[in-house]
Design a protein around this motif. Structure first.
Motif, PDB file in Angstrom:
ATOM      1  N   GLU A 597      33.273  44.481  43.781  1.00 30.34           N
ATOM      2  CA  GLU A 597      34.259  44.117  44.802  1.00 30.34           C
ATOM      3  C   GLU A 597      34.883  42.745  44.562  1.00 30.34           C
ATOM      4  N   GLN A 598      34.426  42.026  43.547  1.00 33.43           N
ATOM      5  CA  GLN A 598      35.071  40.769  43.203  1.00 33.43           C
ATOM      6  C   GLN A 598      36.115  40.955  42.108  1.00 33.43           C
ATOM      7  N   LYS A 599      36.178  42.131  41.510  1.00 35.55           N
ATOM      8  CA  LYS A 599      37.117  42.391  40.417  1.00 35.55           C
ATOM      9  C   LYS A 599      38.497  42.746  40.983  1.00 35.55           C
ATOM     10  N   VAL A 600      39.523  42.381  40.231  1.00 36.76           N
ATOM     11  CA  VAL A 600      40.911  42.556  40.679  1.00 36.76           C
ATOM     12  C   VAL A 600      41.441  43.874  40.131  1.00 36.76           C
ATOM     13  N   SER A 601      42.109  44.609  40.984  1.00 41.65           N
ATOM     14  CA  SER A 601      42.750  45.855  40.586  1.00 41.65           C
ATOM     15  C   SER A 601      43.950  46.086  41.503  1.00 41.65           C
ATOM     16  N   VAL A 602      44.508  47.282  41.469  1.00 42.19           N
ATOM     17  CA  VAL A 602      45.658  47.632  42.306  1.00 42.19           C
ATOM     18  C   VAL A 602      45.143  48.395  43.521  1.00 42.19           C
ATOM     19  N   ILE A 603      45.347  47.830  44.708  1.00 38.25           N
ATOM     20  CA  ILE A 603      44.892  48.417  45.960  1.00 38.25           C
ATOM     21  C   ILE A 603      46.051  49.184  46.589  1.00 38.25           C
ATOM     22  N   HIS A 604      45.738  50.367  47.109  1.00 43.72           N
ATOM     23  CA  HIS A 604      46.742  51.175  47.794  1.00 43.72           C
ATOM     24  C   HIS A 604      46.266  51.432  49.221  1.00 43.72           C
ATOM     25  N   ALA A 605      47.166  51.234  50.157  1.00 43.85           N
ATOM     26  CA  ALA A 605      46.850  51.431  51.572  1.00 43.85           C
ATOM     27  C   ALA A 605      48.006  52.161  52.241  1.00 43.85           C
ATOM     28  N   HIS A 606      47.672  52.964  53.231  1.00 44.49           N
ATOM     29  CA  HIS A 606      48.679  53.649  54.040  1.00 44.49           C
ATOM     30  C   HIS A 606      48.846  52.865  55.341  1.00 44.49           C
ATOM     31  N   VAL A 607      50.035  52.362  55.578  1.00 46.15           N
ATOM     32  CA  VAL A 607      50.296  51.497  56.726  1.00 46.15           C
ATOM     33  C   VAL A 607      51.485  52.030  57.502  1.00 46.15           C
ATOM     34  N   SER A 608      51.545  51.630  58.763  1.00 44.29           N
ATOM     35  CA  SER A 608      52.667  51.949  59.641  1.00 44.29           C
ATOM     36  C   SER A 608      53.135  50.666  60.313  1.00 44.29           C
ATOM     37  N   ARG A 609      54.408  50.524  60.408  1.00 45.85           N
ATOM     38  CA  ARG A 609      54.974  49.312  60.991  1.00 45.85           C
ATOM     39  C   ARG A 609      54.857  49.344  62.511  1.00 45.85           C
ATOM     40  N   LEU A 610      54.590  48.167  63.097  1.00 45.95           N
ATOM     41  CA  LEU A 610      54.495  48.056  64.553  1.00 45.95           C
ATOM     42  C   LEU A 610      55.891  47.986  65.159  1.00 45.95           C
ATOM     43  N   LYS A 611      56.020  48.586  66.332  1.00 46.02           N
ATOM     44  CA  LYS A 611      57.339  48.656  66.964  1.00 46.02           C
ATOM     45  C   LYS A 611      57.780  47.317  67.543  1.00 46.02           C
ATOM     46  N   ASP A 612      56.829  46.438  67.860  1.00 48.04           N
ATOM     47  CA  ASP A 612      57.196  45.173  68.500  1.00 48.04           C
ATOM     48  C   ASP A 612      57.872  44.208  67.533  1.00 48.04           C
ATOM     49  N   TYR A 613      57.619  44.351  66.248  1.00 47.69           N
ATOM     50  CA  TYR A 613      58.195  43.431  65.265  1.00 47.69           C
ATOM     51  C   TYR A 613      59.508  44.011  64.754  1.00 47.69           C
ATOM     52  N   THR A 614      60.591  43.259  64.916  1.00 44.36           N
ATOM     53  CA  THR A 614      61.932  43.757  64.595  1.00 44.36           C
ATOM     54  C   THR A 614      62.526  43.137  63.342  1.00 44.36           C
ATOM     55  N   GLU A 615      61.904  42.089  62.783  1.00 38.92           N
ATOM     56  CA  GLU A 615      62.471  41.460  61.591  1.00 38.92           C
ATOM     57  C   GLU A 615      62.291  42.369  60.371  1.00 38.92           C
ATOM     58  N   PRO A 616      63.190  42.277  59.386  1.00 45.62           N
ATOM     59  CA  PRO A 616      63.022  43.095  58.172  1.00 45.62           C
ATOM     60  C   PRO A 616      61.785  42.664  57.384  1.00 45.62           C
ATOM     61  N   ILE A 617      61.079  43.632  56.828  1.00 38.86           N
ATOM     62  CA  ILE A 617      59.919  43.383  55.966  1.00 38.86           C
ATOM     63  C   ILE A 617      60.273  43.933  54.596  1.00 38.86           C
ATOM     64  N   LYS A 618      60.526  43.044  53.668  1.00 46.17           N
ATOM     65  CA  LYS A 618      61.005  43.435  52.355  1.00 46.17           C
ATOM     66  C   LYS A 618      59.844  43.710  51.417  1.00 46.17           C
ATOM     67  N   SER A 619      60.050  44.621  50.511  1.00 42.62           N
ATOM     68  CA  SER A 619      59.048  44.895  49.498  1.00 42.62           C
ATOM     69  C   SER A 619      58.850  43.670  48.621  1.00 42.62           C
ATOM     70  N   LYS A 620      57.592  43.388  48.264  1.00 39.73           N
ATOM     71  CA  LYS A 620      57.174  42.229  47.475  1.00 39.73           C
ATOM     72  C   LYS A 620      57.342  40.922  48.238  1.00 39.73           C
ATOM     73  N   GLN A 621      57.396  41.001  49.555  1.00 37.99           N
ATOM     74  CA  GLN A 621      57.391  39.809  50.384  1.00 37.99           C
ATOM     75  C   GLN A 621      55.950  39.367  50.612  1.00 37.99           C
ATOM     76  N   GLU A 622      55.728  38.079  50.685  1.00 38.74           N
ATOM     77  CA  GLU A 622      54.366  37.567  50.865  1.00 38.74           C
ATOM     78  C   GLU A 622      53.871  37.861  52.282  1.00 38.74           C
ATOM     79  N   LEU A 623      52.721  38.502  52.370  1.00 42.26           N
ATOM     80  CA  LEU A 623      52.115  38.882  53.636  1.00 42.26           C
ATOM     81  C   LEU A 623      50.658  38.453  53.648  1.00 42.26           C
ATOM     82  N   ILE A 624      50.116  38.299  54.845  1.00 47.98           N
ATOM     83  CA  ILE A 624      48.699  37.997  55.020  1.00 47.98           C
ATOM     84  C   ILE A 624      47.978  39.310  55.292  1.00 47.98           C
ATOM     85  N   MET A 625      47.023  39.638  54.431  1.00 46.53           N
ATOM     86  CA  MET A 625      46.291  40.893  54.525  1.00 46.53           C
ATOM     87  C   MET A 625      44.927  40.666  55.176  1.00 46.53           C
TER      88      MET A 625
END
Length: 812
Positions: A597-625
């Motif tokens: 679990e300390q090794k780096v790889s490509v993580i895939h997750a299925h997510v859904s956007r929340l309705k309360d947030y209206t700003e655009p979320i661009k692909s490859k934008q920096e996010l806090i996970m």
């Protein structure tokens, strides 16, 4: 087969007479006056009922034992009953400014027998452990229950960290509510949404606060109805809501907390974790000592641990300490007044001294000999390599001269220019510019400036913006909103550039007969980043084996490990900045890591956007996970989840933005996370000038896989319009602007928006007109489309695992 009956004359009459007498006595009153018959009849029913009662009693005993085992298992205790259960973690969260969690915590301690002096001296946001009195008992066979009360600050990060270790979440509401003033304020609704996305344990509600404003009993009852209605709407009608104003009401609440059975949370079920009640740091040797109750399987020195918000560390020693709140004590004791760290009956359970450290290798070693062995002989290739090296040198010089936000933006721009490699004068798709060539501002990165590589802290600050910066940010948001609407209305449609040949601009793209069924080799032309990350041959089996190995390591320790015991975990190699960056009032959260679990790889997750947030979320934008116990920054690439899977290759279509109302796949480079694991995505908002950046939750979902071979395919659509049509033939214009491009893309199949299929016959003239043939009559108002595809990869972002934002694949 014939069977002879017994011919004994002495036994037969007695047997028959006894049977007849018994039957006569049960049915008739007989010569005995009737009482004997009644007596015999009741005796027969009594025997049958007693057998039924015995079966029910055994069944109830089995169920009670089963519930006891499940109760202990969920709290992380041993099954043999020799080890007491750890205190149940109860997190008090205020969902309104009128709710007073500190007052409620102190009043609960006072009701349970704490002295008035110790209760008044208890500071806010400090864990307090106590043993519940006799009038608040838990399930049978589990002993006297203990609870650990914690009131975290009203902050998104602090509340989520505390809820990660919680067995019960106590939602504290104020006593006032109306149609104009709900029981949940704006921050309360955000906290509740985040907690639901992360996964809630057992939930109770408590109404506690000052009710001096209530002038009459009628207003008080009306407010109470509104509070109940808001609470049941948000958390369900089956969730219990208690009044917690008087001592008698608090006793009812404590009985409910004691009798509740903890709920299984799958993402933390098989790993050890601990809510640290005290922390001590030794700056001389860089050792951080944390003590608290170990939950789950416990901890060991052969496995790495993760400190939420600060990174992975090596365990130097694991030892048990005297319990500050013994299970057999008659009263509660506050954890803040426990014994000092050293001495006092500490018993070592596991030490790393003399043994090799656990594997901390994150990336595979960089091997330049594994790259493609082609010697550049063309002058253009040599010039391109020299320009790329000059850009890289310029970016590094900017980092040294001006560290901070400016250097980070320069590094982002430099990284985007390095991966162009024939894409034209723009930058990488989806990062520093769009296909229309318009540049966009990259999100600020988090990079260490002291030369050391450490994981990201949860506290991020923003510079005071100037008026020009505010205006530029406003213009950027307007452009993003416009592009988001265009992307939703005309997905993947772009214009062919006039100044650059289309075969040069789109040389990395290809045509496909069918997007779903056409073959695509997942190992074709992989980038340099893929030589540094890890790939699993059997990921599911590896995860299962790692969990079993972790549990066996913890169980093999002396005394069956430290599960459910009060213990001290010492971490080595901890920087002083870890304590400085820890949010004030928020305790440390420690969790064990499985192997790999300390090794780096490509993580895939299925997510859904929340309705309360209206700003655009661009692909490859920096996010806090927020992935389970982990918290890090990453740049996710979004893609559409295919509805139907193909046996040849399963392709995910790249999305430029995270759209509302659809589940999307988010892919990013990060340390391995074994599913099941909840994933939350948030952004750092600027808020008021000079204030701390307040993270805001934007999407939620779960981690589904770790697979570098997953295909993320970007599609673009070149459009043209009929200039002249004749039955199934037509002259198309505005798709290309020179004959050489038409000849280059001639093998690619054409489609129209009205469902026709066709192909290019030949160019016509010198201005980009072309003759095409279609499968049916082409109409003048139709639109001709050419679909082109290329594979895209997640954005390389070393801060996700503690590296520098400026480090490339060969330097990380």
């Amino acid at each position: 087969m014939h069977h002879h009956r017994s011919t004994s004359k002495g036994a037969k009459p007695s047997s028959g007479s006894s049977k007849r007498a018994a039957s006569k006595g049960r049915v008739e009153t007989g010569k005995s006056g009737g009482r004997e018959g009644v007596k015999n009849k009741s005796r027969g029913n009594s025997d049958a009922l007693s057998r039924h009662d015995r079966l029910n009693t055994l069944k109830m005993q089995r169920e009670t034992k089963r519930e006891e085992i499940l109760y202990k298992k969920r709290l992380g205790a041993e099954y043999d009953g020799e080890r007491p259960l750890p205190p149940k973690v109860v997190v008090l969260i205020a969902f309104h400014t009128s709710a007073d969690t500190l007052s409620l915590k102190r009043q609960m301690l006072s009701v349970c027998g704490q002295s008035a002096e110790s209760v008044a001296a208890l500071p806010p946001h400090t864990p307090a452990t106590m043993t519940l009195p006799n009038w608040a008992q838990g399930p049978a066979g589990c002993g006297r229950p203990r609870v650990l009360l914690l009131d975290p600050p009203r902050d998104l990060m602090a509340v989520l960290d505390a809820a990660k270790c919680a067995d019960t979440v106590l939602c504290v509401l104020g006593p006032h509510a109306s149609l104009e003033e709900p029981s949940f304020d704006a921050l309360g609704y955000k906290l509740l949404t985040a907690l639901k996305s992360q996964g809630l344990p057992i939930v109770f509600g408590a109404v506690h606060g000052s009710d001096e404003a209530m002038a009459s009993g009628k207003k008080h009852l009306q407010a109470q109805k509104f509070v109940t209605r808001y609470f049941s709407t948000e958390l369900g009608a089956e969730t219990k809501l208690y009044q917690a104003q008087s001592d008698e009401e608090l006793k009812v609440l404590l009985r409910g907390l004691a009798s509740s059975t903890p709920k299984d949370l799958s993402w933390r079920a098989e790993r050890g974790y601990m809510l640290a009640q005290e922390a001590e740091y030794s700056s001389a040797d860089g050792v951080l000592s944390l003590r608290g109750y170990a939950r789950g399987p416990g901890f060991n020195c052969q496995s790495l641990v993760h400190l939420t918000g600060h990174g992975d560390f090596v365990v130097e020693s694991v030892s048990t300490l005297p319990d500050p709140c013994p299970a057999g004590a008659s009263g509660g004791s506050s954890a803040s007044t426990s014994a000092p760290m050293e001495g006092g009956g500490e018993r070592s359970v596991d030490r790393l001294q003399g043994r090799p450290e656990p594997d901390q290798l994150r990336l595979q070693p960089y091997d330049p000999t594994m790259e493609e062995q082609t010697w550049p002989t063309i002058e253009e290739e040599l010039a391109a390599q020299g320009a790329r090296a000059a850009r890289r040198t310029g970016v590094r010089a900017a980092l040294i001269s001006a560290p901070g936000k400016e250097s980070t933006e320069a590094s982002s721009a430099g990284d985007s220019m390095e991966v162009v490699d024939g894409e034209g004068a723009g930058a990488e798709d989806g990062e520093a510019s769009d296909d229309d060539g318009t540049p966009s501002v990259a999100a600020p990165s988090i990079a260490e400036t002291d030369g050391e590589a450490w994981d990201v802290s949860s506290n991020m600050t923003m510079d005071v913006p100037s008026s020009e910066a505010v205006a530029a940010e406003k213009r950027r948001r307007e452009v993003l909103m416009k592009r988001t609407d265009e992307e939703f209305e005309f997905p993947d449609e772009i214009d062919t550039p006039l100044e650059v040949p289309a075969k040069a601009r789109f040389q990395k793209y290809r045509g496909l007969k069918s997007f779903r069924t056409s073959n695509w080799d997942p190992y074709e032309e992989l980038p340099l980043e893929y030589s540094r990350i890890w790939e699993f041959e059997a990921f599911t089996s590896t995860a299962k084996y790692s969990r079993q190995q972790y549990a066996e390591r913890c169980a093999e320790l002396e005394g069956d490990g430290v599960s459910a015991l009060y213990c001290c975990i010492r971490l080595r190699g901890v920087q002083p900045s870890v304590l400085e960056s820890q949010m004030r009032g928020s305790p440390f959260v420690l969790s064990g890591l499985f192997d790999c679990e300390q090794k780096v790889s490509v993580i895939h997750a299925h997510v859904s956007r929340l309705k309360d947030y209206t700003e655009p979320i661009k692909s490859k934008q920096e996010l806090i996970m927020h992935a389970g116990f982990r918290r890090f920054s990453a740049k996710a690439t979004f893609s559409e989840i295919p509805r139907k899977s193909s046996a040849i290759s399963r392709k995910f279509k790249f999305s430029r933005y995270l759209q509302q109302g659809a589940q999307t796949c988010a892919s990013f480079y990060a340390p391995v996370v074994f599913p099941p694991c909840r994933l939350l995505m948030s952004v750092a908002t600027s808020g008021e000038p000079g204030a701390l950046a307040a993270p805001e939750l934007v999407a939620g979902g779960s981690v589904v896989s770790v697979d570098p071979k997953q295909l993320i395919i970007k599609r673009i659509i070149l459009t043209g319009y009929p200039f002249r049509t004749q039955k199934a033939k037509g002259v198309i214009r505005f798709m290309f602007f020179n004959p050489s491009d038409i000849r280059w893309f001639k093998p690619v199949e054409l489609t129209t928006k009205k469902g026709l299929r066709g192909h290019i016959s030949e160019p016509l003239g010198t201005h980009g007109y072309m003759k095409c043939r279609f499968s049916a009559y082409i109409q003048q108002d139709d639109t001709v489309c050419m679909h082109l595809y290329k594979r895209v990869y997640p954005k390389w972002f070393p801060p996700a695992w503690g590296g520098l934002a400026s480090a490339g694949p060969e330097d990380a």
